[in-house]
Design an enzyme around this catalytic site. Structure first.
Site, PDB file in Angstrom:
ATOM      1  N   HIS A  51       0.843  -1.185   0.000  1.00 36.34           N
ATOM      2  CA  HIS A  51       0.000   0.000   0.000  1.00 36.34           C
ATOM      3  C   HIS A  51       0.884   1.243   0.000  1.00 36.34           C
ATOM      4  O   HIS A  51       2.104   1.162   0.184  1.00 36.34           O
ATOM      5  CB  HIS A  51      -0.920  -0.001   1.218  1.00 36.34           C
ATOM      6  CG  HIS A  51      -2.015  -1.014   1.133  1.00 36.34           C
ATOM      7  ND1 HIS A  51      -3.091  -1.033   1.995  1.00 36.34           N
ATOM      8  CD2 HIS A  51      -2.209  -2.065   0.298  1.00 36.34           C
ATOM      9  CE1 HIS A  51      -3.902  -2.039   1.690  1.00 36.34           C
ATOM     10  NE2 HIS A  51      -3.374  -2.675   0.664  1.00 36.34           N
ATOM     11  N   GLU A  53       1.273   3.719   2.114  1.00 32.68           N
ATOM     12  CA  GLU A  53       1.987   4.003   3.357  1.00 32.68           C
ATOM     13  C   GLU A  53       3.245   3.156   3.488  1.00 32.68           C
ATOM     14  O   GLU A  53       4.296   3.629   3.939  1.00 32.68           O
ATOM     15  CB  GLU A  53       1.068   3.761   4.564  1.00 32.68           C
ATOM     16  CG  GLU A  53      -0.158   4.671   4.610  1.00 32.68           C
ATOM     17  CD  GLU A  53      -1.383   4.080   3.917  1.00 32.68           C
ATOM     18  OE1 GLU A  53      -2.500   4.404   4.334  1.00 32.68           O
ATOM     19  OE2 GLU A  53      -1.205   3.297   2.960  1.00 32.68           O
ATOM     20  N   CYS A  78      -5.760   1.742   6.219  1.00 24.62           N
ATOM     21  CA  CYS A  78      -6.604   0.575   6.448  1.00 24.62           C
ATOM     22  C   CYS A  78      -6.363  -0.012   7.836  1.00 24.62           C
ATOM     23  O   CYS A  78      -5.286   0.121   8.425  1.00 24.62           O
ATOM     24  CB  CYS A  78      -6.376  -0.480   5.369  1.00 24.62           C
ATOM     25  SG  CYS A  78      -4.707  -1.140   5.303  1.00 24.62           S
ATOM     26  N   ALA A 157     -17.609  11.088 -29.596  1.00 25.94           N
ATOM     27  CA  ALA A 157     -17.144  12.247 -30.358  1.00 25.94           C
ATOM     28  C   ALA A 157     -18.250  12.636 -31.323  1.00 25.94           C
ATOM     29  O   ALA A 157     -18.913  11.774 -31.905  1.00 25.94           O
ATOM     30  CB  ALA A 157     -15.861  11.913 -31.126  1.00 25.94           C
ATOM     31  N   LEU A 210     -10.945  -2.059 -29.200  1.00 29.39           N
ATOM     32  CA  LEU A 210     -11.256  -1.653 -27.824  1.00 29.39           C
ATOM     33  C   LEU A 210     -10.105  -1.935 -26.860  1.00 29.39           C
ATOM     34  O   LEU A 210     -10.313  -2.280 -25.703  1.00 29.39           O
ATOM     35  CB  LEU A 210     -12.532  -2.356 -27.322  1.00 29.39           C
ATOM     36  CG  LEU A 210     -13.794  -2.168 -28.178  1.00 29.39           C
ATOM     37  CD1 LEU A 210     -14.967  -2.907 -27.551  1.00 29.39           C
ATOM     38  CD2 LEU A 210     -14.121  -0.695 -28.353  1.00 29.39           C
ATOM     39  N   ARG A 213      -3.665   0.898 -27.480  1.00 30.04           N
ATOM     40  CA  ARG A 213      -2.611   0.807 -28.487  1.00 30.04           C
ATOM     41  C   ARG A 213      -1.722   2.048 -28.499  1.00 30.04           C
ATOM     42  O   ARG A 213      -0.541   1.959 -28.822  1.00 30.04           O
ATOM     43  CB  ARG A 213      -3.220   0.643 -29.891  1.00 30.04           C
ATOM     44  CG  ARG A 213      -4.107  -0.562 -30.037  1.00 30.04           C
ATOM     45  CD  ARG A 213      -4.618  -0.737 -31.469  1.00 30.04           C
ATOM     46  NE  ARG A 213      -5.401   0.381 -31.958  1.00 30.04           N
ATOM     47  CZ  ARG A 213      -6.683   0.597 -31.632  1.00 30.04           C
ATOM     48  NH1 ARG A 213      -7.314  -0.215 -30.803  1.00 30.04           N
ATOM     49  NH2 ARG A 213      -7.346   1.633 -32.125  1.00 30.04           N
ATOM     50  N   GLU A 301     -18.659   3.495 -24.707  1.00 34.40           N
ATOM     51  CA  GLU A 301     -18.250   4.223 -25.908  1.00 34.40           C
ATOM     52  C   GLU A 301     -19.297   4.224 -27.023  1.00 34.40           C
ATOM     53  O   GLU A 301     -19.030   4.714 -28.110  1.00 34.40           O
ATOM     54  CB  GLU A 301     -16.917   3.666 -26.423  1.00 34.40           C
ATOM     55  CG  GLU A 301     -15.730   4.030 -25.542  1.00 34.40           C
ATOM     56  CD  GLU A 301     -14.419   4.051 -26.294  1.00 34.40           C
ATOM     57  OE1 GLU A 301     -14.431   3.908 -27.522  1.00 34.40           O
ATOM     58  OE2 GLU A 301     -13.376   4.206 -25.643  1.00 34.40           O
ATOM     59  N   GLY A 303     -22.810   2.628 -29.400  1.00 32.46           N
ATOM     60  CA  GLY A 303     -23.260   3.832 -30.094  1.00 32.46           C
ATOM     61  C   GLY A 303     -24.329   4.631 -29.356  1.00 32.46           C
ATOM     62  O   GLY A 303     -24.465   4.537 -28.137  1.00 32.46           O
ATOM     63  N   THR A 306     -26.946   2.835 -27.082  1.00 33.86           N
ATOM     64  CA  THR A 306     -26.351   2.338 -25.838  1.00 33.86           C
ATOM     65  C   THR A 306     -26.099   3.479 -24.871  1.00 33.86           C
ATOM     66  O   THR A 306     -26.433   3.398 -23.684  1.00 33.86           O
ATOM     67  CB  THR A 306     -25.036   1.602 -26.147  1.00 33.86           C
ATOM     68  OG1 THR A 306     -25.291   0.526 -27.047  1.00 33.86           O
ATOM     69  CG2 THR A 306     -24.418   1.048 -24.873  1.00 33.86           C
TER      70      THR A 306
END
Length: 358
Positions: A51, A53, A78, A157, A210, A213, A301, A303, A306
């Site tokens: 973690h 810390e 924690c 977009a 998807l 890259r 994302e 269309g 959705t």
């Protein structure tokens, strides 16, 4: 900006380095200060490892200074044993006298228990420094804890005249509206989130991969809506290279199994089918599938149908969309959304607008 705010702000910057790799843990940032100088800092490692810390304390060369230092953290340390021992106990063990915390952890396993351990040991504890900013940093974690669902980001977009796709096209690949810089930014976002979701029309029209890259990071889990299982097996989303969840209806699933079309590739752990009832509460049922697979955040994302399904169900946290410099005149209109705009900036020739669901 106060001294405490300055160092918590540094913690937030550090914490950003663990987004996309720390899950299901929150990506926490920690800074250790002595005589107004940072002597150690760290952020949450890959799940199962240290973690924030632990990493910050390990970075301090002279451990004797810890007895006079202050540790700053974006989230309450924690108090329970998981993959690693409790961080609150580690702070006590090293006798760090001062602890400054951004936000209280709402996880029932912690939720004030870490602070109690510190106070009982005699630590001077300050809570709530840059609380809103720390909650923003941990928005995925808090959404899962408090709303029992993933953090949901809508992304698309659109052209200057409000279209997200042309009316027709000649090739099975995307028609880019945003520029190369915006596209690279989207790949950065993908590396930060747990999953990415698209509908059948988008897959068949664009044959997207998807994946990540144009950025360094992990590929998100692919979630594909394919009610009637009509996506051809040769398309990228069904290539088995990335864990993919295909959401269909019960009738299509049973028909495929009966006809023995469930190939070895599809039957692997990389390609999973889940069934929902597409006649009602579609967004809610999709969320249930995501919860089943312990997905903490997702980019939707498209269309348009959705995206609008989640908007109409009021199941979204952020909407990020680019406005390009071109016009289609005719085509598929972008989704209709309302909310609080929290950021608007230029990405070269594009304009990026980010809305919060208020």
């Amino acid at each position: 900006m106060t001294k405490h705010e300055k160092y918590i702000h540094r913690c937030i910057e550090l914490a950003k380095n663990g987004i996309g790799t720390a899950r299901p843990n929150p990506s926490v940032g920690a800074v250790i200060v002595y005589n107004d100088k940072i002597i150690g800092e760290g952020f949450t490692s890959v799940y199962g490892d240290n973690h924030a810390e632990v990493n910050a304390i390990a970075a301090v060369k002279n451990k004797e200074l810890l007895h006079k230092a202050t540790i700053y953290v974006t989230l309450e340390p924690c108090a329970h044993f998981g993959k690693t021992p409790p961080c609150a106990n580690l702070i006590v063990k090293h006798k760090i006298p001062n602890v400054v915390i951004g936000s209280i952890d709402t996880n029932s396993l912690v939720a004030g228990k870490g602070i109690a351990i510190l106070k009982e040991a005699g630590c001077n504890v300050v809570v709530g420094v840059l609380d809103d900013e720390c909650k923003e940093q941990h928005k995925r974690f808090f959404t899962v804890q408090n709303k029992k669902r993933p953090y949901i980001i809508l992304k698309w977009a659109e052209t200057q005249d409000g279209f997200i796709a042309p009316e027709t096209k000649d090739e099975q690949k995307p028609v880019w509206i945003s520029n190369n810089y915006s596209q690279q930014l989207v790949h950065k976002w993908r590396a930060e989130e747990h999953a990415i979701l698209v509908g059948t029309t988008t897959v068949i029209a664009d044959n997207p991969k998807l994946n990540v890259r144009s950025w360094f990071g992990n590929n998100p889990i692919r979630v594909v809506l394919d009610k009637s299982l009509r996506i051809p097996e040769n398309l990228n989303v069904l290539d088995g290279s990335v864990k993919t969840i295909v959401i269909c209806d019960q009738k299509s699933f049973q028909s495929e199994v009966k006809n023995e079309n469930f190939s070895n590739k599809k039957a692997s752990q990389q390609l999973i089918k889940e069934c929902i009832d597409f006649s009602s509460r579609v967004a809610e049922q999709i969320i249930e599938v995501l919860q089943k697979h312990k997905i903490q955040s997702i980019i939707i994302e498209g269309g348009r149908q959705t995206l609008q399904t989640f908007i109409d169900a009021n199941l979204w946290d952020e909407a990020r969309f680019f406005v390009g410099e071109n016009n289609f005149k005719v085509g598929v209109k972008g989704p209709k959304i309302s909310g609080k705009i929290i950021e608007q900036k230029s990405i070269n020739t594009d304009v990026l607008k980010i809305y919060k669901n208020d």
